[in-house]
Scaffold this active site. Structure first.
Site, PDB file in Angstrom:
ATOM      1  N   GLU A   1      -4.234  13.956  -7.458  1.00  0.00           N
ATOM      2  CA  GLU A   1      -3.404  14.249  -6.279  1.00  0.00           C
ATOM      3  C   GLU A   1      -4.129  15.209  -5.347  1.00  0.00           C
ATOM      4  O   GLU A   1      -4.937  16.027  -5.776  1.00  0.00           O
ATOM      5  CB  GLU A   1      -2.062  14.844  -6.715  1.00  0.00           C
TER       6      GLU A   1
ATOM      7  N   ASP B   1      -0.814  -1.348  13.541  1.00  0.00           N
ATOM      8  CA  ASP B   1      -0.780  -1.849  12.171  1.00  0.00           C
ATOM      9  C   ASP B   1      -1.588  -3.157  12.174  1.00  0.00           C
ATOM     10  O   ASP B   1      -1.109  -4.184  12.628  1.00  0.00           O
ATOM     11  CB  ASP B   1       0.676  -2.092  11.772  1.00  0.00           C
TER      12      ASP B   1
ATOM     13  N   TYR C   1      -5.824  11.579 -12.936  1.00  0.00           N
ATOM     14  CA  TYR C   1      -4.943  12.087 -11.879  1.00  0.00           C
ATOM     15  C   TYR C   1      -5.787  12.787 -10.832  1.00  0.00           C
ATOM     16  O   TYR C   1      -6.715  13.535 -11.163  1.00  0.00           O
ATOM     17  CB  TYR C   1      -3.926  13.081 -12.453  1.00  0.00           C
TER      18      TYR C   1
ATOM     19  N   LYS D   1      -5.367  -8.565   2.608  1.00  0.00           N
ATOM     20  CA  LYS D   1      -5.062  -9.789   3.376  1.00  0.00           C
ATOM     21  C   LYS D   1      -6.389 -10.377   3.857  1.00  0.00           C
ATOM     22  O   LYS D   1      -7.215 -10.732   3.037  1.00  0.00           O
ATOM     23  CB  LYS D   1      -4.095  -9.467   4.510  1.00  0.00           C
TER      24      LYS D   1
ATOM     25  N   THR E   1      -3.480  -3.012   5.418  1.00  0.00           N
ATOM     26  CA  THR E   1      -3.591  -3.290   3.990  1.00  0.00           C
ATOM     27  C   THR E   1      -5.043  -3.691   3.756  1.00  0.00           C
ATOM     28  O   THR E   1      -5.784  -3.959   4.709  1.00  0.00           O
ATOM     29  CB  THR E   1      -2.674  -4.441   3.543  1.00  0.00           C
TER      30      THR E   1
ATOM     31  N   ARG F   1      -5.223  -5.045  -3.697  1.00  0.00           N
ATOM     32  CA  ARG F   1      -3.936  -4.733  -3.064  1.00  0.00           C
ATOM     33  C   ARG F   1      -3.903  -3.236  -2.771  1.00  0.00           C
ATOM     34  O   ARG F   1      -4.125  -2.412  -3.664  1.00  0.00           O
ATOM     35  CB  ARG F   1      -2.769  -5.069  -3.998  1.00  0.00           C
TER      36      ARG F   1
HETATM   37  N1  DSN Z   1       4.185  -9.182   3.184  1.00  0.00           N
HETATM   38  C1  DSN Z   1       3.315  -9.172   4.318  1.00  0.00           C
HETATM   39  C2  DSN Z   1       3.207 -10.499   4.955  1.00  0.00           C
HETATM   40  O1  DSN Z   1       3.403 -11.483   4.262  1.00  0.00           O
HETATM   41  O2  DSN Z   1       2.917 -10.586   6.136  1.00  0.00           O
HETATM   42  C3  DSN Z   1       3.718  -8.142   5.291  1.00  0.00           C
HETATM   43  O3  DSN Z   1       4.154  -7.020   4.620  1.00  0.00           O
END
Ligand code: DSN
Length: 486
Positions: free
Chosen positions: A74, A249, A72, A281, A278, A287
């Site tokens: 935090e 974003d 933990y 991607k 994120t 993730r």
């Molecule tokens: N789920 C993502 C996407 O497929 O673009 C966005 O949150």
């Protein structure tokens, strides 16, 4: 049972590690070991064109399976709510250092568990930065999810303005950019900017006019289904003109920023007050999420946990550090360039075969097929393509008559297949398969005989033939070649 583990020199270390891990998992819950093996089998056999997915490296995957999980932590570095965080501090420091260096950011916060969480951290940081201290102290006694409608109303009144201007969903924006199914739609009064109805391109003059009239506190730039580039310098000028905070974003295109394909006005980091992403991607990590900010927002960003986030995931932060270290290698810049080249080749191949693309092409890692000319909904096209071994997802197109659920579009992207090593020739072959499936599919009817937006007609032997072609194509580009499960 997994095969006996051979001695290290005869098998790549990744194979030894994967086999050993499966052997241990199988001894406790064999069905989970089966699902893990099944996922690799499925991913190896499919033509993955989902624009938001990728394949993390064995190093990234292996970094997540260890005892960092058990701690933990935090709070954040230097301000933890738990003792004994020496190693987590090291992990978080290294990950943040890589993120700052990679993106040229002055501050990086690597705790968010997802993109939605990263956006929530950013929104709270922006509000907290702009609200007067007494209101802030009162609100900080609660978590965002525990704020009552009266609290929100009070906050709006104290701020005098709690408005967000984000890209509309059908133009490629995201739910977390102020839409009702996400808490951002509750935190903010939202208005959208869209794209030019003829070209499908972002219309900065229209955006400026809306911003002048609406006077948002926050302008959100970034997208999950816009196939072109965004001029972030222009976005910042617009934000400055109306006194808004610019948040970008960059979840979809973070890999292209990291790989220096998007530079200058196309790189959001020097222009935005705050950037979220994120990490799984185009950035090809575990993730998770991340926030990069200008120094004046850093303090509030660092309060993300426990203000709006649960305890950090130290094993995932460690994997973020590994992925970011990978993204700092020259090979990653080459990868990012190939992602864009492949998307261009795929788009060209589709256009040559008469497939309609929103905006007429792509400049980034994704393209958006308009399937209306084929008489299909996105839902029908997505299913027909899946039957044919091509994994995509349906997506709304600008002014979509079929809404966000059935849609009239299919989104495709190249980050995953580029990681596998496919190139321009393979993209052309894939374009041929997609065009063939769309041409061979027609809209179906409900059992009562009325038109359906779900049912479709596709000769199963055509679908099977295309699926075999897809499997044969990807077989030439082994996924995780260093991992042999025996
Ligand atoms: N789920 C993502 C996407 O497929 O673009 C966005 O949150």
């Amino acid at each position: 049972m997994e095969a006996e583990l051979p001695s290290l020199p005869s098998l790549p270390a990744e194979s030894v590690a994967a086999r050993a891990a499966l052997q241990v998992v199988r001894s406790i819950e064999p069905r989970i070991a089966d699902a893990i093996v099944g996922e690799l089998t499925d991913q190896r056999a499919s033509l993955k064109l989902i624009a938001s997915e990728n394949y993390a490296s064995p190093a990234v995957l292996l970094t997540m399976g260890n005892w960092l999980n058990d701690k933990y932590a935090e709070g954040t570095i230097g301000r933890r709510f738990y003792a004994g965080c020496r190693n987590v501090d090291a992990v978080e420091t290294i990950a943040a250092e890589h993120a700052r260096e990679l993106f040229g950011a002055s501050h990086a916060y690597v705790q968010p568990h997802s993109g939605i969480d990263a956006n929530l951290v950013a929104y709270w940081a922006i509000l907290a930065h702009r609200v007067e201290a007494p209101t802030l102290r009162r609100l900080e006694a609660k978590t965002v999810n525990n704020l009552s409608d009266a609290d929100w109303a009070q906050l709006r009144q104290d701020l005098g303005n709690q408005r967000m201007l984000g890209m509309s969903l059908d133009a490629g924006g995201h739910l977390t950019h102020g839409f009702r199914p996400n808490i951002s739609g509750k935190m903010f009064e939202q208005r959208s900017y869209g794209v030019d109805p003829v070209t499908g391109l972002l219309d900065y003059d229209a955006l400026l006019a809306t911003a002048r009239e609406f006077r948002p506190l926050v302008i959100v730039a970034g997208y999950s289904a816009y196939p072109r580039l965004v001029d972030f310098r222009r976005m910042r000028e617009i934000a400055d003109e109306v006194g808004a905070t610019l948040m970008v974003d960059m979840a979809h295109f973070a890999g292209l920023v990291a790989g220096k394909v998007l530079t200058g006005d196309l790189d959001p980091v020097p222009h935005a007050h705050i950037v979220t992403t994120t990490t799984h991607k185009s950035l090809r990590g575990p993730r998770g999420g991340m926030v990069l900010s200008q120094p004046e927002l850093a303090d509030q960003v660092n309060r993300g946990c426990p203000m709006v986030l649960g305890g950090p995931l130290p094993h995932v932060m460690a994997a973020k550090a590994v992925a970011l270290a990978e993204a700092r290698q020259p090979a990653f810049a080459d990868y990012a360039r190939r992602v864009v080249d492949n998307a261009g080749a795929l788009a060209e191949g589709l256009l040559r075969r008469g497939v309609r693309l929103v905006t007429g092409g792509t400049d980034n890692h994704l393209a958006l097929i308009d399937v209306a000319p084929d008489g299909l909904t996105g839902r029908q096209a997505e299913s027909a393509l899946l039957d044919s071994g091509i994994v995509t997802n349906r997506n709304a197109i600008p002014a979509d008559p079929n809404g966000a659920w059935f849609t009239s579009g299919v989104r495709i992207g190249t980050p995953a297949l580029t990681t596998r090593g496919l190139g321009a020739a393979e993209m052309d072959e894939i374009a041929d398969m997609i065009a063939g499936v769309l041409a061979a599919t027609s809209s179906g009817t409900t059992p009562e005989g009325s038109p359906s937006r779900v049912r479709y007609v596709l000769d199963p032997s055509f679908a099977a033939k295309t699926a075999a072609r897809a499997t044969e194509l990807v077989a030439g580009f082994p996924l995780y070649p260093s991992i042999d499960l025996g």
